[in-house]
Enzyme design. Structure first.
Site, PDB file in Angstrom:
ATOM      1  N   GLY A  57       0.825  -1.210   0.000  1.00 28.35           N
ATOM      2  CA  GLY A  57       0.000   0.000   0.000  1.00 28.35           C
ATOM      3  C   GLY A  57       0.857   1.256   0.000  1.00 28.35           C
ATOM      4  O   GLY A  57       0.528   2.249  -0.654  1.00 28.35           O
TER       5      GLY A  57
ATOM      6  N   GLN B  88      -0.295   7.543   4.652  1.00 27.03           N
ATOM      7  CA  GLN B  88      -0.079   7.284   3.221  1.00 27.03           C
ATOM      8  C   GLN B  88      -0.753   8.361   2.380  1.00 27.03           C
ATOM      9  O   GLN B  88      -0.166   8.869   1.410  1.00 27.03           O
ATOM     10  CB  GLN B  88      -0.615   5.903   2.858  1.00 27.03           C
ATOM     11  CG  GLN B  88       0.211   4.792   3.501  1.00 27.03           C
ATOM     12  CD  GLN B  88      -0.316   3.402   3.207  1.00 27.03           C
ATOM     13  OE1 GLN B  88      -1.436   3.244   2.739  1.00 27.03           O
ATOM     14  NE2 GLN B  88       0.489   2.400   3.496  1.00 27.03           N
TER      15      GLN B  88
ATOM     16  N   ASP C 268      -0.631  -0.663  13.186  1.00 29.02           N
ATOM     17  CA  ASP C 268       0.119  -1.840  12.748  1.00 29.02           C
ATOM     18  C   ASP C 268       0.399  -2.795  13.913  1.00 29.02           C
ATOM     19  O   ASP C 268       0.720  -3.959  13.699  1.00 29.02           O
ATOM     20  CB  ASP C 268       1.440  -1.420  12.089  1.00 29.02           C
ATOM     21  CG  ASP C 268       1.203  -0.763  10.732  1.00 29.02           C
ATOM     22  OD1 ASP C 268       0.053  -0.782  10.256  1.00 29.02           O
ATOM     23  OD2 ASP C 268       2.162  -0.219  10.162  1.00 29.02           O
TER      24      ASP C 268
HETATM   25  C1  S3P Z   1       2.227   3.520   6.451  1.00 30.07           C
HETATM   26  C2  S3P Z   1       1.109   4.074   6.996  1.00 30.07           C
HETATM   27  C3  S3P Z   1       0.043   3.313   7.685  1.00 30.07           C
HETATM   28  C4  S3P Z   1       0.531   1.909   8.052  1.00 30.07           C
HETATM   29  C5  S3P Z   1       1.278   1.253   6.936  1.00 30.07           C
HETATM   30  C6  S3P Z   1       2.496   2.071   6.518  1.00 30.07           C
HETATM   31  C7  S3P Z   1       3.211   4.401   5.798  1.00 30.07           C
HETATM   32  O1  S3P Z   1      -1.091   3.196   6.862  1.00 30.07           O
HETATM   33  O2  S3P Z   1      -0.561   1.107   8.455  1.00 30.07           O
HETATM   34  O3  S3P Z   1       1.734  -0.042   7.343  1.00 30.07           O
HETATM   35  O4  S3P Z   1       4.378   3.984   5.572  1.00 30.07           O
HETATM   36  O5  S3P Z   1       2.859   5.548   5.503  1.00 30.07           O
HETATM   37  P1  S3P Z   1      -2.155   4.416   6.655  1.00 30.07           P
HETATM   38  O6  S3P Z   1      -1.394   5.637   6.488  1.00 30.07           O
HETATM   39  O7  S3P Z   1      -2.937   4.090   5.430  1.00 30.07           O
HETATM   40  O8  S3P Z   1      -3.024   4.423   7.851  1.00 30.07           O
END
Ligand code: S3P
Length: 420
Positions: A85, A159, A306
């Site tokens: 993701g 993210q 996480d």
């Molecule tokens: C992450 C942000 C988190 C986290 C993912 C890594 C990142 O997700 O759960 O494992 O590196 O920006 P979200 O920002 O979608 O909540």
């Protein structure tokens, strides 16, 4: 069998993705040490190579030949982001300001995770984006001239925030992003460290267009606290254990797990030692502890999500009730984590009930061990492996390999820590 020893963790996954992406926007080579060698970060490297970047791996060292203000070339194949993701969401923001036509794809899990949260703000900035599957991958993005926006994030997602910040570097005008709650801030810290025109005030970040290349920087990525959390949990649960994690990122947007386990009665000592690329770094010593249940404040959830599978496991071994709410985002992670946590722990005899936005656990309950349906989710596989250390029978995972998404070698480290 008690756990005893010292561990230098693999580099933080979130910081590794960002360090490699931002090194593309500097001039000349950047050498990054202790990069996370998980499949997710490898996917980021593969995507950037497809966009013409020269990136070399040697063990855990990555050398990126930065190309300054015009880094990316038109890729001739779709950008396959695998299970990651962070790769797809940050890369969409990173390339949106360049005249490229790009298709993003991913594996089955990533193809079921929502992308509208990125598409909506990037479209507002001027990117042309379409999907074949209503807000899900594959996503077709035509980048080009972007304009700054003022954006209130509907969810406190690092993210989404990072995608907008990365796109904003290439916009014609200033952008500001406001988050309802704090979330991990590695993008902001790293950009500031590399000389980008970014300011942070409360939960609002303001980014001005980047007029020159980012400053070049070589550094060692601090250890991954989210990976380390599995070893901390193992040390807390297994009697007579003591585990020292060295060189871990202690970024305050990542340490909620430590606060929560301390509130549950855990013996965890943290020593801050240095700072790397704007990130505090230090050591964490964890010892076996008697735990009790707590209600987790929902404003901690974005910085704990996480680690929530581990909180559920720890709660089964704690006296009293532990309640988690405000965690609906767990449903759209690598698996539906509420379902994966609850069904696996229930199968092992735990008293845990699912809620639409979290779960409630009543402990203490002995765990039977045995079969685990990982949903091919690395964090579920590692959590249940830690559970197996205190269960009657060992765990039998339907997929061990998925741990390599974030923490290759996890089982070997866990094994080496075990002593009679
Ligand atoms: C992450 C942000 C988190 C986290 C993912 C890594 C990142 O997700 O759960 O494992 O590196 O920006 P979200 O920002 O979608 O909540």
């Amino acid at each position: 069998m008690a756990l005893y020893g010292t561990v230098i963790l693999p580099g933080d996954k979130s910081i590794s993705h960002r360090a490699i992406m931002l090194a593309c926007l500097t001039e000349g080579p950047s050498v990054l040490h202790n990069v996370n060698r998980g499949a997710d970060v490898k996917q980021t490297v593969a995507v950037l190579k497809r966009c013409g970047m020269d990136i070399q791996w040697q063990d855990d060292t990555v050398t990126v030949q930065g190309a300054g203000r015009r880094p990316f070339l038109q890729p001739h194949l779709p950008l396959d982001c695998g299970n990651s993701g962070t790769t797809v969401r940050l890369a969409m923001g990173l390339v949106a300001g360049y005249p490229l036509q790009v298709t993003f794809t991913g594996d089955d899990s990533l193809s079921q995770r929502p992308m509208s949260r990125i598409i909506v703000p990037l479209r507002q900035m001027g990117a042309r984006i379409s999907t074949r599957n209503q807000g899900y991958l594959p996503v077709m993005l035509t980048g080009g001239e972007l304009w700054g926006i003022q954006y209130d994030l509907p969810i406190p997602s690092a993210q989404v925030k990072s995608a907008i910040i990365l796109a904003a570097l290439n916009a014609q005008t200033e952008t500001s992003v406001t988050s309802p709650l704090p979330s991990r801030d590695h993008t902001e810290r790293m950009l500031k460290h590399l000389g980008a025109p970014i300011t942070m005030e409360g939960n609002t970040i303001t980014v001005k267009p980047l007029k020159k290349s980012l400053k070049h920087a070589d550094y060692t990525i601090p250890g991954d606290i989210s990976g380390g959390a599995f070893l901390i949990a193992a040390a807390l649960l297994v009697p007579d254990s003591e585990v020292l994690l060295q060189g871990v990122s202690l970024n305050p947007t990542r340490t909620a797990f430590l606060e929560v386990v301390k509130a549950m009665g855990a013996q965890v000592k943290v020593t801050k030692i240095s700072e790397v690329a704007g990130e505090p770094v230090g050591d964490i010593l964890s010892q076996s502890s008697q735990l009790h249940g707590i209600t987790i404040p929902s404003d901690q959830i974005p910085n704990l999500q996480d680690e929530l599978p581990l909180i559920a496991l720890l709660a089964t071994q704690a006296e009293g009730e532990t309640a988690v709410s405000g965690a609906e985002e767990l449903k759209v992670k690598e698996s539906d984590r509420i379902e994966a946590i609850v069904t696996n722990l229930q199968r092992w005899g735990a008293d845990i009930q699912a809620k639409p936005d979290g779960f409630v656990v009543r402990g203490f309950t002995p765990l039977t061990g045995g079969r685990v349906h990982t949903h091919h989710d690395h964090r579920i596989a590692m959590m249940m492996s830690v559970g197996g250390l205190v269960a009657r029978e060992p765990e039998r995972l339907d997929d061990k390999d998925c741990m390599a998404v974030s923490f290759p070698g996890f089982l070997t480290i866990l094994d080496k820590l075990q002593h009679d």
